[in-house]
Write a protein that holds these residues in place. Structure first.
Motif: not given
Ligand code: SAM
Length: 409
Positions: A101, A105, A132, A134, A150, A268, A293, A316
């Protein structure tokens, strides 16, 4: 010439050796932190960055070596193969490489964080923007239970597959995929296959979800290459099955006790969890509007029958016009998100936020500075900002911050 003692000899006893590729300053920092807080036995069983402890090979090192990555990637392109072999101990082990993804991380970093924060079996760790999953995979590998939330249903699928595939019966998977053509026909029948809509309680459903993820991986892959889904799918599926098979063999040989995961599609901003219900939060929000995304995963989300515009309202980083307005909405949502993380986590537990700033996009506004400010306003105690560089000439973002907070309640 004065006697010089090399850095690693100064840091660690001589029978300790770091795992191949531990060469960034933040990694040395985390390795040293593991060395300071874990006992010798714990270092052998759990550490992320050590290869040898008192001359003994660590579980992480041995497990990664058992995974036969050469064989798994026998049909991959040279570049892909090198990428995964290079990440043997850091990114490409266990089930992490099933759908890599974007914005994921570094799994090894998460393992180290779980160790230094003293998160153990019996605890529950939450990632409320899990991508994903992690964090869940790493927690489960250490026998710790996890919750992933998510907003994206595609992330929900990834999380379910990656955590389920840590502990399954490979014979069932192999028997289902004996005829890839038949499976492919089933998956292509309708945009959202009837099977996934109607068979919620089928014991084989989780196995079919693995195949569905391989299929959606192929759909993305085919979009970027000149080959068709039909041609690529058997190869991708073969890579998935081999990855899982060799990990299962490694898990059995190493007698790993895998933790449980709950993977939830939700927001979230309104977490579907009770107050004081988790023992740690480790997460990484979107870095303001650096990545869309939804656009990234559009073919997969559409296949799953999702309305992208509805998701966009809650996602977000995807609302507003112009930099100032976008940032204002972003920080408002992040403030709500921090409030929710505070509510669902117990008193005195760690909340870790990993975030990077693309200065060019944000007109110089540093996201980490503002997140620290928002966290403190919420009553979280800010403890430390550990910097992690981002490599690659094409990256305009040069570093990420690992922000450590404690929930004082
Ligand atoms: C930086 S990525 C996270 C990647 C993750 N750390 C990984 O290892 O795959 C940020 C994530 O925040 C999610 N996201 C954005 N707005 C959100 C919301 N309101 N509630 C939950 N997830 C949200 C996106 O779908 C995205 O998958």
């Amino acid at each position: 010439m004065k006697n010089h003692i090399p850095l690693l000899e100064k840091l660690f006893d001589k029978d300790y050796q770091l795992i191949n590729g531990t060469d960034e300053i933040f990694e040395l920092d985390l390795a040293l932190w593991e060395y300071e807080v874990l006992s010798k036995k714990e270092l052998v069983e759990r550490s992320a960055y050590f290869k040898l402890v008192d001359g003994k090979e660590t579980a992480h090192y041995k497990t990664c070596n058992l995974q036969n990555l050469e064989e798994v990637h026998k049909n991959s392109s040279f570049r892909t193969k090198i990428f995964f072999l290079d990440g043997k101990y850091s990114t490409g082990y266990a089930t992490h490489s099933l759908f890599p993804y974007r914005g994921k991380f570094h799994p090894q970093l998460i393992r180290a964080l779980l160790n230094i924060l003293d998160i153990k079996p019996g605890h529950v760790v939450l990632d409320p923007m899990a991508g994903s999953s992690t964090v869940a995979v790493e927690a489960n590998l250490l026998g710790i239970d996890a919750i992933s939330v998510d907003l994206s249903p595609f992330c929900e699928l990834m999380g379910k597959v990656k955590t389920f595939a840590l502990n399954l019966d490979i014979k069932i998977l192999e028997s289902i995929i004996k005829n890839p053509k038949e499976v492919l026909d089933k998956l292509k029948k309708d945009k959202v296959p009837e099977y996934f809509k109607n068979n919620k309680d089928d014991k084989k459903r989780n196995y079919y979800e693995i195949i569905l993820l391989a299929f959606l991986d192929t759909v993305g892959f085919a979009g970027r290459s000149s080959s068709s889904v039909d041609k690529l799918f058997p190869r991708v599926l073969d890579r998935y099955v081999l990855t899982i098979k060799y990990f299962q063999e490694a898990r059995q040989k190493m007698d790993l006790k895998i933790g449980k995961s709950k993977i939830i599609q939700g927001s979230v901003l309104n977490l579907p969890l009770g107050d004081n219900s988790v023992d740690a939060v480790i997460t990484s929000p979107p870095y303001s509007f650096a990545i869309d995304y939804l656009k990234n995963d559009q073919p997969q989300l559409e296949y799953l029958g999702q309305n992208l515009e509805v998701l966009r309202q809650e996602m977000i980083g995807l609302q507003g016009r112009g930099v100032e307005n976008k940032l204002e909405i972003y920080f408002d949502k992040m403030n709500q998100a921090l409030g929710e993380m505070k509510r669902v986590s117990k008193k005195n537990v760690p909340i870790i936020i990993i975030i990077g700033t693309n200065d060019i996009q944000t007109n110089g506004v540093r996201l980490e500075t503002k997140i620290i400010e928002l966290g403190e306003k919420q009553g979280l105690k800010f403890e430390l900002n550990l910097k992690k560089p981002i490599r690659g000439l094409q990256n305009t973002m040069k570093e990420e911050s690992i922000l450590f907070f404690t929930n004082q309640k």
